[in-house]
Enzyme design. Structure first.
Site, PDB file in Angstrom:
ATOM      1  N   GLY A   1       0.814  -1.209   0.000  1.00 48.27           N
ATOM      2  CA  GLY A   1       0.000   0.000   0.000  1.00 48.27           C
ATOM      3  C   GLY A   1       0.847   1.259   0.000  1.00 48.27           C
ATOM      4  O   GLY A   1       0.333   2.360  -0.012  1.00 48.27           O
ATOM      5  N   CYS A   2       2.176   1.091   0.030  1.00 52.69           N
ATOM      6  CA  CYS A   2       3.082   2.237  -0.037  1.00 52.69           C
ATOM      7  C   CYS A   2       3.708   2.282  -1.429  1.00 52.69           C
ATOM      8  O   CYS A   2       4.084   1.250  -1.954  1.00 52.69           O
ATOM      9  CB  CYS A   2       4.209   2.098   0.988  1.00 52.69           C
ATOM     10  SG  CYS A   2       3.646   2.023   2.688  1.00 52.69           S
ATOM     11  N   GLU A   3       3.804   3.479  -2.005  1.00 56.04           N
ATOM     12  CA  GLU A   3       4.459   3.615  -3.310  1.00 56.04           C
ATOM     13  C   GLU A   3       5.941   3.323  -3.188  1.00 56.04           C
ATOM     14  O   GLU A   3       6.537   2.692  -4.041  1.00 56.04           O
ATOM     15  CB  GLU A   3       4.250   5.028  -3.861  1.00 56.04           C
ATOM     16  CG  GLU A   3       2.947   5.170  -4.609  1.00 56.04           C
ATOM     17  CD  GLU A   3       2.823   6.523  -5.276  1.00 56.04           C
ATOM     18  OE1 GLU A   3       3.805   7.271  -5.369  1.00 56.04           O
ATOM     19  OE2 GLU A   3       1.705   6.816  -5.723  1.00 56.04           O
ATOM     20  N   SER A   4       6.548   3.820  -2.098  1.00 54.47           N
ATOM     21  CA  SER A   4       7.963   3.539  -1.833  1.00 54.47           C
ATOM     22  C   SER A   4       8.055   2.205  -1.119  1.00 54.47           C
ATOM     23  O   SER A   4       7.067   1.711  -0.587  1.00 54.47           O
ATOM     24  CB  SER A   4       8.560   4.620  -0.919  1.00 54.47           C
ATOM     25  OG  SER A   4       8.316   5.889  -1.436  1.00 54.47           O
TER      26      SER A   4
END
Length: 135
Positions: A50-53
């Site tokens: 759920g994190c782009e990074s």
């Protein structure tokens, strides 16, 4: 509810900033304070989806309270993780469930700078903390 010492320190430090540029610099500095995770800890099992990074989170319970460590490949995200960890350090599971994340970043003066994707990512990190704490 009393704030953890590190959270109070964060509030005081960010309150002293005059603008976004100073806050961004301070955020980077806070990111440098994160304890590094080992290669083993940077595993798929500890990766927060759920994190782009890339973000990894590990948590350990000490009595009733939780201690978390996190890492990211993105500097700004490391800073945001550092102030999130400062806020949750030593909280009990119940307190973790009740934490108002947008309010915390608002108090720090960082809410406006959180893009929807960063906000979603941080919410995913908090959600993962809550799952770990719920056991």
């Amino acid at each position: 509810m009393n704030l953890p010492a590190a959270a109070q320190e964060a509030l005081d430090a960010f309150a002293a900033c005059l603008g976004w540029e100073q806050r961004a610099r301070l955020l980077m500095q806070w990111g440098e304070r994160l304890q590094p995770l080992s290669e083993d800890e940077r595993s798929e099992a500890n990766r927060v989806s759920g994190c782009e990074s890339q973000v990894w989170l590990v948590g350990a319970r000490s009595g009733e309270v939780w201690q978390f460590r996190a890492a990211s490949d993105a500097r700004l995200i490391r800073g945001l993780l550092a102030v999130l960890l400062a806020r949750v350090d030593g909280l009990e599971g119940v307190e973790l469930q009740q934490l108002d994340l947008p309010d915390w970043f608002n108090q720090l003066g960082l809410a406006r700078q959180l893009s929807p994707s960063r906000s979603n990512g941080l919410n995913a990190v908090l959600q993962r903390m809550r799952e770990l704490a719920a056991g």
